[in-house]
Design a protein around this motif. Sequence first.
Motif, PDB file in Angstrom:
ATOM      1  N   ARG A  59      -9.603  -4.723  -3.114  1.00 36.26           N
ATOM      2  CA  ARG A  59      -9.252  -5.490  -1.893  1.00 36.26           C
ATOM      3  C   ARG A  59      -8.720  -6.728  -2.440  1.00 36.26           C
ATOM      4  NH1 ARG A  59     -12.205  -4.125   2.902  1.00 36.26           N
ATOM      5  NH2 ARG A  59     -12.980  -2.299   2.640  1.00 36.26           N
ATOM      6  N   ASN A  60      -7.724  -7.382  -1.706  1.00 32.70           N
ATOM      7  CA  ASN A  60      -7.099  -8.550  -2.429  1.00 32.70           C
ATOM      8  C   ASN A  60      -8.281  -9.715  -2.317  1.00 32.70           C
ATOM      9  OD1 ASN A  60      -6.934  -9.548   0.302  1.00 32.70           O
ATOM     10  ND2 ASN A  60      -4.914  -8.469   0.493  1.00 32.70           N
ATOM     11  N   GLU A  61      -8.937  -9.599  -1.292  1.00 33.94           N
ATOM     12  CA  GLU A  61      -9.790 -10.680  -1.120  1.00 33.94           C
ATOM     13  C   GLU A  61     -10.857 -10.942  -2.357  1.00 33.94           C
ATOM     14  OE1 GLU A  61      -9.235  -8.285   1.095  1.00 33.94           O
ATOM     15  OE2 GLU A  61     -10.741  -7.938   2.315  1.00 33.94           O
ATOM     16  N   ALA A 120       3.372   9.603  -1.112  1.00 29.61           N
ATOM     17  CA  ALA A 120       4.188   8.246  -1.623  1.00 29.61           C
ATOM     18  C   ALA A 120       3.975   7.198  -0.531  1.00 29.61           C
ATOM     19  CB  ALA A 120       5.859   8.808  -1.305  1.00 29.61           C
ATOM     20  N   GLN A 121       4.050   6.148  -1.224  1.00 31.87           N
ATOM     21  CA  GLN A 121       3.939   4.845  -0.111  1.00 31.87           C
ATOM     22  C   GLN A 121       5.096   4.778   0.885  1.00 31.87           C
ATOM     23  OE1 GLN A 121       4.622   1.869   0.962  1.00 31.87           O
ATOM     24  NE2 GLN A 121       2.624   0.655   0.820  1.00 31.87           N
ATOM     25  N   GLY A 122       4.777   4.454   2.236  1.00 28.75           N
ATOM     26  CA  GLY A 122       5.789   4.607   3.269  1.00 28.75           C
ATOM     27  C   GLY A 122       6.413   3.338   3.623  1.00 28.75           C
ATOM     28  N   MET A 167       8.054   0.798   1.534  1.00 30.83           N
ATOM     29  CA  MET A 167       8.659   0.109   0.317  1.00 30.83           C
ATOM     30  C   MET A 167       9.855  -1.129   0.351  1.00 30.83           C
ATOM     31  SD  MET A 167       8.553   3.083  -2.418  1.00 30.83           S
ATOM     32  CE  MET A 167       8.717   4.469  -1.326  1.00 30.83           C
ATOM     33  N   GLN A 168       9.825  -1.959  -0.217  1.00 28.33           N
ATOM     34  CA  GLN A 168      10.790  -2.995  -0.391  1.00 28.33           C
ATOM     35  C   GLN A 168      11.718  -2.614  -1.603  1.00 28.33           C
ATOM     36  OE1 GLN A 168       8.970  -6.670  -1.212  1.00 28.33           O
ATOM     37  NE2 GLN A 168       9.309  -7.426   0.644  1.00 28.33           N
ATOM     38  N   PRO A 169      13.159  -2.744  -1.661  1.00 29.66           N
ATOM     39  CA  PRO A 169      13.780  -2.666  -2.616  1.00 29.66           C
ATOM     40  C   PRO A 169      13.476  -3.949  -3.628  1.00 29.66           C
ATOM     41  CG  PRO A 169      15.061  -3.510  -1.143  1.00 29.66           C
ATOM     42  CD  PRO A 169      13.939  -2.986  -0.351  1.00 29.66           C
ATOM     43  N   GLY A 199       1.319  -2.562  -2.595  1.00 30.53           N
ATOM     44  CA  GLY A 199       2.259  -0.998  -2.492  1.00 30.53           C
ATOM     45  C   GLY A 199       2.471  -0.718  -3.904  1.00 30.53           C
ATOM     46  N   THR A 200       3.951  -0.656  -4.028  1.00 32.52           N
ATOM     47  CA  THR A 200       4.371   0.159  -5.223  1.00 32.52           C
ATOM     48  C   THR A 200       4.314  -0.953  -6.403  1.00 32.52           C
ATOM     49  OG1 THR A 200       6.383   0.104  -4.438  1.00 32.52           O
ATOM     50  CG2 THR A 200       5.158   2.076  -4.263  1.00 32.52           C
ATOM     51  N   ILE A 201       3.942  -2.037  -6.187  1.00 29.02           N
ATOM     52  CA  ILE A 201       3.834  -3.245  -7.233  1.00 29.02           C
ATOM     53  C   ILE A 201       5.235  -3.650  -7.320  1.00 29.02           C
ATOM     54  CG2 ILE A 201       2.499  -3.925  -9.128  1.00 29.02           C
ATOM     55  CD1 ILE A 201       0.631  -2.331  -7.242  1.00 29.02           C
ATOM     56  N   THR A 206      -2.404  -7.156  -6.336  1.00 29.60           N
ATOM     57  CA  THR A 206      -3.689  -6.092  -5.880  1.00 29.60           C
ATOM     58  C   THR A 206      -3.016  -5.156  -4.997  1.00 29.60           C
ATOM     59  OG1 THR A 206      -4.161  -7.768  -4.222  1.00 29.60           O
ATOM     60  CG2 THR A 206      -5.339  -7.946  -5.909  1.00 29.60           C
ATOM     61  N   GLU A 207      -3.747  -4.039  -5.163  1.00 29.77           N
ATOM     62  CA  GLU A 207      -3.282  -2.703  -3.904  1.00 29.77           C
ATOM     63  C   GLU A 207      -4.428  -1.985  -3.935  1.00 29.77           C
ATOM     64  OE1 GLU A 207      -0.828  -1.486  -1.879  1.00 29.77           O
ATOM     65  OE2 GLU A 207      -2.589  -0.044  -1.578  1.00 29.77           O
ATOM     66  N   TRP A 208      -5.077  -1.899  -2.895  1.00 28.04           N
ATOM     67  CA  TRP A 208      -6.390  -1.146  -2.522  1.00 28.04           C
ATOM     68  C   TRP A 208      -6.233   0.479  -2.339  1.00 28.04           C
ATOM     69  CZ3 TRP A 208      -8.698  -2.858   2.898  1.00 28.04           C
ATOM     70  CH2 TRP A 208      -7.861  -2.501   3.829  1.00 28.04           C
TER      71      TRP A 208
HETATM   72  C1  LIG Z   1       3.944  -2.974   3.294  1.00 28.29           C
HETATM   73  S1  LIG Z   1       3.120  -2.402   1.914  1.00 28.29           S
HETATM   74  C2  LIG Z   1       3.694  -3.082   0.662  1.00 28.29           C
HETATM   75  C3  LIG Z   1       4.756  -2.468   0.042  1.00 28.29           C
HETATM   76  C4  LIG Z   1       5.305  -3.076  -1.143  1.00 28.29           C
HETATM   77  N1  LIG Z   1       6.005  -4.295  -0.909  1.00 28.29           N
HETATM   78  C5  LIG Z   1       6.316  -2.198  -1.782  1.00 28.29           C
HETATM   79  O1  LIG Z   1       7.355  -2.467  -2.047  1.00 28.29           O
HETATM   80  O2  LIG Z   1       5.849  -1.229  -2.189  1.00 28.29           O
HETATM   81  C6  LIG Z   1       1.589  -3.222   2.167  1.00 28.29           C
HETATM   82  C7  LIG Z   1       0.440  -2.606   1.323  1.00 28.29           C
HETATM   83  O3  LIG Z   1      -0.864  -3.708   1.061  1.00 28.29           O
HETATM   84  C8  LIG Z   1      -1.832  -2.726   0.942  1.00 28.29           C
HETATM   85  N2  LIG Z   1      -3.062  -3.208   1.445  1.00 28.29           N
HETATM   86  C9  LIG Z   1      -3.419  -3.611   2.772  1.00 28.29           C
HETATM   87  N3  LIG Z   1      -4.641  -4.260   2.881  1.00 28.29           N
HETATM   88  C10 LIG Z   1      -4.872  -4.441   1.525  1.00 28.29           C
HETATM   89  C11 LIG Z   1      -5.974  -5.371   0.965  1.00 28.29           C
HETATM   90  N4  LIG Z   1      -6.821  -5.952   1.769  1.00 28.29           N
HETATM   91  N5  LIG Z   1      -6.184  -5.430  -0.289  1.00 28.29           N
HETATM   92  C12 LIG Z   1      -5.264  -4.844  -1.073  1.00 28.29           C
HETATM   93  N6  LIG Z   1      -4.182  -4.123  -0.488  1.00 28.29           N
HETATM   94  C13 LIG Z   1      -4.190  -3.981   0.842  1.00 28.29           C
HETATM   95  C14 LIG Z   1      -1.831  -1.134   1.694  1.00 28.29           C
HETATM   96  O4  LIG Z   1      -2.248  -0.094   1.017  1.00 28.29           O
HETATM   97  C15 LIG Z   1       0.173  -1.067   1.533  1.00 28.29           C
HETATM   98  O5  LIG Z   1       0.300  -0.413   0.344  1.00 28.29           O
END
Ligand SMILES: C[S@@+](CC[C@H](N)C(=O)[O-])C[C@H]1O[C@@H](n2cnc3c(N)ncnc32)[C@H](O)[C@@H]1O
Length: 413
Positions: free
Chosen positions: A118-120, A332-334, A336-338, A362-364, A380-382
């Motif tokens: 979790r980012n926090e 797959a992550q739904g 994503m940004q380019p 997301g996909t970092i 971070t990605e949870w």
């Molecule tokens: C909109 S997506 C980001 C997409 C990313 N920019 C990409 O291009 O792949 C938001 C992401 O935040 C993650 N997320 C949500 N809450 C989170 C948290 N508290 N800590 C870490 N990741 C979290 C979700 O699992 C999701 O993959």
Amino acid sequence: MRQLDLFAHVAAAFADASEDGLSTGALYDIVARSAGIDHSAATARVPIGTAKALHSPFKRAVRWHQQTLKTLGVVERVADRTGFWRLTQPVTKDLDRAADGVKLVAFSTMLGMAIWARNEDVFRGLAEPIALCVTSPPYPLRQARAYGNPTDNQYVDFICGALEPIVANLVTGGSIVLNISNDIFQHRSPARSLYMERLVLALHDRLGLALMDRIPWVNYSKPPGPTRWACVDRVHLATAYEPLLWLTNDPGRVRADNRRVLQAHTERHRRLLEAGGEQRSASYGDGAYRIRPQSFGNPTSGRLSRNVVERGHRCADTLAYRRAAATLGLPAQGAMQPTAIPDFFTRFLTEPGDLVVDPFGGTIRTGLAAERLGRRWIVTEWILQYARGAAELFRQSDGFLMHPALQWASQGR
Ligand SMILES: C[S@@+](CC[C@H](N)C(=O)[O-])C[C@H]1O[C@@H](n2cnc3c(N)ncnc32)[C@H](O)[C@@H]1O
């Protein structure tokens, strides 16, 4: 050594241990037995490192995994699932979310790391100066995505909570770029939510951030929508942009430089330069703008970028990620940004060596853009499965290492 297999055996050995714990010696025996490694292979010593000291690769691997589990600080067993550590909280059949307090470096390179957490849990403890945060948080959707979304009412607290520890470490003049949605509507109404206005005010009032710009990311490859209001009731125009909010903690000393994002001159401008500039005299806007002979005749290194990012969804990294996720059997992550979006802001707002972060990885892609531009990064990605799929985009990066625990992502349950 079967590094990949051993992590699960080490975790299982701890989970099965009595409340008194497990000695390292006993751990070696249990892991060797359960992994089917015979005594001679488990105790064989080979020269390792520059000093060529004799070590057992098996024991080193076991200790490494043991240390990882300790560092995770997760010693809790799942009450109703014997033999399982509480590392994850299942979200769906296919998605594992990091449990509270779990922090695992999912993969890393010479420049950065993607942390499954979790980012926090990560950014609260980080004491590193951050130059830029580029992030695309979950939107306040009524129909939540698989990874979970806050509601419209929770949104301001949710974003301020996630950004607060990052803003606390932001260097003077550092920036935050938020990709949010313009297409959030009031309940059963074509009126748009005012959450964005509330968010900007809260970021200013609570976190002391100044708004530098609202940059539209214009994307004509968005599917037609909002479905109800544009396609059924026909009262709205089809949407084609998402706002990118750019904020800083010190507008007077913002670390932006538009020379880092110059565009190529147009063919027309090149011809003008070759001709030595304008040949005419003219005046526009009641004399505010004047053109004289030779205006625009000085060669410059490029055209200033406008404050609009025009970019479709299509991206080679997205295609590569989708292919990797399919091959590994991962969801797959739904959203994503380019990579071009974080790439643009990383070039505009940082210099090589700066630290760039993304709490909603997301996909970092923020990490990927930073990696290619020689910036350091922490993302971070949870959701374990998203981090695992994203790792494939970094395989060619210098010093790439992936944690063996990521194998869990594609194991299914
Ligand atoms: C909109 S997506 C980001 C997409 C990313 N920019 C990409 O291009 O792949 C938001 C992401 O935040 C993650 N997320 C949500 N809450 C989170 C948290 N508290 N800590 C870490 N990741 C979290 C979700 O699992 C999701 O993959």
